[in-house]
Write a protein that holds these residues in place. Structure first.
Motif, PDB file in Angstrom:
ATOM      1  N   HIS A  27     -12.544   5.144 -10.106  1.00  0.00           N
ATOM      2  CA  HIS A  27     -11.397   5.258  -9.209  1.00  0.00           C
ATOM      3  C   HIS A  27     -11.492   4.255  -8.066  1.00  0.00           C
ATOM      4  CE1 HIS A  27     -11.722   9.004 -11.433  1.00  0.00           C
ATOM      5  NE2 HIS A  27     -10.433   9.186 -11.204  1.00  0.00           N
ATOM      6  N   GLN A  28     -10.342   3.696  -7.717  1.00  0.00           N
ATOM      7  CA  GLN A  28     -10.306   2.657  -6.701  1.00  0.00           C
ATOM      8  C   GLN A  28      -9.230   2.909  -5.666  1.00  0.00           C
ATOM      9  OE1 GLN A  28      -9.575  -0.929  -8.848  1.00  0.00           O
ATOM     10  NE2 GLN A  28     -11.712  -1.252  -9.372  1.00  0.00           N
ATOM     11  N   MET A  29      -9.391   2.207  -4.549  1.00  0.00           N
ATOM     12  CA  MET A  29      -8.346   2.165  -3.529  1.00  0.00           C
ATOM     13  C   MET A  29      -8.093   0.713  -3.156  1.00  0.00           C
ATOM     14  SD  MET A  29      -8.144   3.843   0.292  1.00  0.00           S
ATOM     15  CE  MET A  29      -7.784   5.482  -0.356  1.00  0.00           C
ATOM     16  N   GLU A  30      -6.819   0.373  -3.140  1.00  0.00           N
ATOM     17  CA  GLU A  30      -6.355  -0.971  -2.789  1.00  0.00           C
ATOM     18  C   GLU A  30      -5.625  -0.903  -1.456  1.00  0.00           C
ATOM     19  OE1 GLU A  30      -5.573  -4.992  -4.369  1.00  0.00           O
ATOM     20  OE2 GLU A  30      -6.740  -3.308  -5.126  1.00  0.00           O
ATOM     21  N   GLY A  31      -5.888  -1.835  -0.571  1.00  0.00           N
ATOM     22  CA  GLY A  31      -5.180  -1.884   0.703  1.00  0.00           C
ATOM     23  C   GLY A  31      -4.556  -3.245   0.920  1.00  0.00           C
ATOM     24  N   VAL A  32      -3.306  -3.264   1.404  1.00  0.00           N
ATOM     25  CA  VAL A  32      -2.594  -4.518   1.677  1.00  0.00           C
ATOM     26  C   VAL A  32      -1.866  -4.405   3.012  1.00  0.00           C
ATOM     27  CG1 VAL A  32      -0.609  -5.942   0.985  1.00  0.00           C
ATOM     28  CG2 VAL A  32      -2.284  -5.228  -0.725  1.00  0.00           C
TER      29      VAL A  32
END
Length: 357
Positions: free
Chosen positions: A194-199
């Motif tokens: 599981h991952q988290m992406e931030g922009v």
């Protein structure tokens, strides 16, 4: 981004797809990087005939690229990051809570929106092409991905949603979900994680409004690419975006791991950011890598329709943080349904300290 942040840095220097296994505190580094409706956990994944794969209510014709297995299909829709009191849910909620409280928009609402229920089935274009990953790049190999067919796959990273979310008009968001990479299973490697992406994107006004004589500064120029900037970015803009990125991530990790946390930045390469960095923290006396990040490639931002803005992105692995923070020794435990494991994470508030027993 999280998985491919790490994978891309390795693949640049190798024509074969390598699985990085750099040991840190006994844990080899495997990956790096509210919402729409979550995919229901009681879904039906099946192969009604030999020529199609049915997943999440859609049928995908099989071809010579199809290699997804029934065992992997059975994991789709479990959504451990949305299962209340699960350790991955706790990490997600901690990060979300921090961003909601720390960054407020002009109307008093959270600046960052969170998407934790996006479908894990994506197109190859979303997973690779939209991120400027070359056609012959090692990360596209069938040996490393789960393809439904030549055009569709199980996402290898949450970065697969980056272009679409920017294209929809979002300037600040977090995307969380399950991702899939073919790998040998051991205590630190699992084909589903599981991952988290931030922009975060900035207009000229947003970036320079608090800078003395900022009205004279610009985001873009026709220059040359160097180790420190892209050819289209001014040095002033890149320095401010880089400063903001590192400040945001340092605050996040300090909030999770505690005050006095030592942080260092390592220059590296990713296809979708430049300059690019890996963040390392000193936890319990040892340095360990926790995420990848960088200034977004302007070509990616422009193609998504935000050509008047500049931005940063980061990717982190939830399992990675949870194993460090809770001292969980085996990544396979996250899939356990044993109450002796799960009950340890039933706590009255998400910030309560927990040590796995």
């Amino acid at each position: 981004m999280a998985m491919l942040w790490k994978f891309m840095r390795v693949a640049k220097y190798s024509k074969t797809a390598l699985s990085p296994k750099v040991k840190v505190r006994g844990i080899p580094i495997h990956s790096r990087h509210s919402s729409s409706k979550s995919v229901p956990s009681d879904f039906a994944a099946s192969t009604p005939c030999s020529n199609t794969v049915e997943l999440l209510g859609k049928a995908y014709p099989q071809d010579d690229y199809s290699n997804v297995t029934e065992k992997i299909l059975s994991k789709v829709g479990k959504n451990l990051h949305n299962k209340k009191h699960h350790p991955l849910w706790l990490i997600k909620e901690q990060v979300k809570d921090h961003f909601y409280k720390q960054y407020i928009g002009r109307r008093g609402n959270p600046l960052f929106s969170v998407y934790d229920g996006l479908s894990p089935v994506v197109t190859v274009q979303q997973n690779f092409d939209s991120l400027l990953i070359p056609q012959n790049h090692a990360s596209r190999r069938k040996e490393d991905n789960y393809y439904l067919n030549h055009d569709h796959m199980l996402r290898a990273h949450t970065s697969a949603h980056q272009w679409d979310l920017i294209h929809s008009g979002l300037d600040a968001f977090l995307a969380v979900g399950d991702v899939y990479r073919r790998d040998t299973i051991d205590n630190t490697h699992y084909p589903v994680f599981h991952q988290m992406e931030g922009v975060r994107l900035f207009s000229c006004h947003e970036l320079f409004s608090n800078i003395k004589d900022g009205e004279s500064l610009q985001l873009f120029e026709q220059g040359h690419r160097t180790a420190h900037k892209q050819e289209c970015h001014t040095m002033e803009a890149v320095r401010l975006v880089e400063f903001n990125l590192k400040q945001v991530l340092t605050k996040l990790m300090t909030h999770i791991f505690g005050d006095g946390l030592q942080v260092r930045w390592v220059d590296c390469y990713f296809p979708f950011t430049h300059p690019s960095f890996e963040m390392e923290i000193n936890f319990q006396g040892e340095w360990m890598e926790v995420l990848g990040c960088g200034v977004m490639e302007q070509q990616l931002v422009n193609s998504a329709g935000a050509e008047d803005k500049i931005g940063w992105a980061f990717g982190l692995g939830l399992e990675r943080l949870a194993m460090i923070l809770y001292d969980i020794p085996d990544i396979r435990l996250f899939w356990s349904e044993d109450e002796r494991f799960l009950k340890q994470f039933i706590v009255p508030h998400i910030w309560q300290k927990i040590k796995f027993q």
